[in-house]
Design a protein around this motif. Structure first.
Motif, short mmCIF file in Angstrom:
data_model
loop_
_atom_site.label_atom_id
_atom_site.label_comp_id
_atom_site.label_asym_id
_atom_site.label_seq_id
_atom_site.Cartn_x
_atom_site.Cartn_y
_atom_site.Cartn_z
N LYS A 17 -45.14 80.33 90.58
CA LYS A 17 -43.83 79.84 91.58
C LYS A 17 -43.77 79.37 92.25
CE LYS A 17 -41.28 82.64 87.98
NZ LYS A 17 -40.16 83.38 88.30
N LEU A 18 -44.06 79.58 93.58
CA LEU A 18 -44.38 78.56 94.68
C LEU A 18 -45.46 77.64 94.53
CD1 LEU A 18 -44.04 81.40 97.58
CD2 LEU A 18 -41.91 79.57 97.29
N MET A 19 -46.97 77.55 93.92
CA MET A 19 -47.83 76.85 93.95
C MET A 19 -47.24 75.39 92.91
SD MET A 19 -49.83 77.66 95.62
CE MET A 19 -51.35 76.85 94.88
N ILE A 20 -46.23 76.34 92.17
CA ILE A 20 -45.70 74.99 91.44
C ILE A 20 -44.77 74.38 92.03
CG2 ILE A 20 -44.41 74.67 88.47
CD1 ILE A 20 -46.23 76.84 87.65
N ALA A 21 -43.68 74.93 92.63
CA ALA A 21 -42.99 73.89 93.84
C ALA A 21 -43.19 73.48 94.19
CB ALA A 21 -42.07 75.14 93.67
N LYS A 22 -44.21 73.38 94.88
CA LYS A 22 -45.41 72.55 96.09
C LYS A 22 -45.84 71.61 95.46
CE LYS A 22 -45.96 75.89 100.06
NZ LYS A 22 -47.28 77.08 100.36
N LYS A 23 -46.22 72.07 94.16
CA LYS A 23 -46.84 70.93 93.60
C LYS A 23 -46.18 69.79 92.67
CE LYS A 23 -50.96 72.53 91.77
NZ LYS A 23 -51.69 73.29 90.27
N ASN A 24 -44.22 70.48 92.30
CA ASN A 24 -43.35 69.19 92.06
C ASN A 24 -43.08 68.55 93.04
OD1 ASN A 24 -43.75 70.90 89.65
ND2 ASN A 24 -42.39 71.96 89.28
N LYS A 25 -42.39 69.02 93.99
CA LYS A 25 -42.11 68.54 95.41
C LYS A 25 -43.11 67.38 95.43
CE LYS A 25 -40.37 69.08 99.78
NZ LYS A 25 -40.12 69.97 100.97
N LYS A 26 -44.73 67.86 95.95
CA LYS A 26 -45.19 66.71 96.29
C LYS A 26 -45.58 65.06 95.19
CE LYS A 26 -49.23 69.39 98.93
NZ LYS A 26 -50.57 69.13 98.45
N ARG A 27 -44.82 65.62 94.09
CA ARG A 27 -44.90 64.66 92.74
C ARG A 27 -43.44 64.53 92.69
NH1 ARG A 27 -45.70 67.73 87.67
NH2 ARG A 27 -47.57 68.22 88.19
N ASN A 28 -42.98 65.15 93.83
CA ASN A 28 -41.17 63.50 93.52
C ASN A 28 -41.32 63.33 95.02
OD1 ASN A 28 -40.21 65.16 91.23
ND2 ASN A 28 -39.25 66.71 92.45
N VAL A 29 -42.19 63.60 95.94
CA VAL A 29 -42.03 62.64 97.37
C VAL A 29 -42.68 61.76 96.61
CG1 VAL A 29 -43.19 62.60 99.40
CG2 VAL A 29 -41.66 64.82 98.87
N SER A 30 -43.92 61.68 95.97
CA SER A 30 -44.87 60.47 96.26
C SER A 30 -44.23 59.83 95.17
CB SER A 30 -46.35 60.91 95.43
OG SER A 30 -45.95 61.92 93.75
#
Length: 200
Positions: A17-30
């Motif tokens: 879940k943490l990995m997915i959240a980090k990925k989503n956060k990175k995706r949103n930031v980009s």
């Protein structure tokens, strides 16, 4: 399954879940164009608009030109002041001045002041006359302009009426929808006669 396996699975799920959240956060930031700025940085940020803006360039040129002219003017004033001071220093000062002459001059000044008082009335009267003359001249000019304007307007209206009648005659048609040639031929004849009259 045992409790240990459940705990491992829970930890694994949490990590996932943490990995997915980090990925989503990175995706949103980009997607949003990079990480956000702090409030202070955002408030103090200046827009970096490096595009070509001719109006801005023109304004800057005017500012530089005005500043240059102001500096030139100040330098010129300084030079003039220095020259005036040098001239004053070079001029000899009068040393022997009689007090009686000064008294006579002050009495003469009083006489001049008394003479000036009636002149003020004359000057006021002459100013009033000047004002009236200027006012009359302006009024005449305005009337002339109005007359010229009316004349032009009348000429324009006559020309429009002439064109309107000519247009109506040109567009007249018979019962069967054919154009009436009488007016067209008359118009052609008039134009030919006019051009022949201009040549001779």
């Amino acid at each position: 399954m045992t409790k240990k396996d459940d705990k491992r699975n829970d930890k694994h799920d949490e990590k996932k879940k943490l990995m997915i959240a980090k990925k989503n956060k990175k995706r949103n930031v980009s997607r949003l164009g990079g990480s956000g700025r702090s409030l202070n940085v955002f408030a103090n940020a200046k827009s970096n608009n490096n595009q070509y803006n001719p109006a801005l360039i023109k304004k800057q040129r005017e500012l530089y030109k005005n500043a240059k002219n102001v500096n030139k003017y100040k330098k010129m004033l300084k030079r003039q002041n220095l020259q005036n001071e040098e001239e004053l220093m070079l001029q000899p000062k009068p040393q022997n001045v009689d007090l009686s002459e000064n008294l006579n001059e002050t009495e003469g000044d009083k006489d001049k002041n008394e003479r000036r008082k009636p002149r003020k009335k004359d000057s006021a009267f002459s100013l009033e006359e000047l004002y009236k003359k200027k006012h009359e001249e302006k009024e005449k000019e305005r009337m002339e302009r109005e007359a010229i304007f009316k004349e032009k307007k009348e000429q324009r209206e006559k020309a429009e009426a002439r064109r309107k009648t000519l247009r109506e005659q040109m567009f007249k048609k018979t019962r069967k929808g054919q154009p009436v040639m009488k007016y067209r031929i008359e118009h052609l004849l008039e134009t030919i006669q006019g051009s022949a009259g201009n040549k001779s």
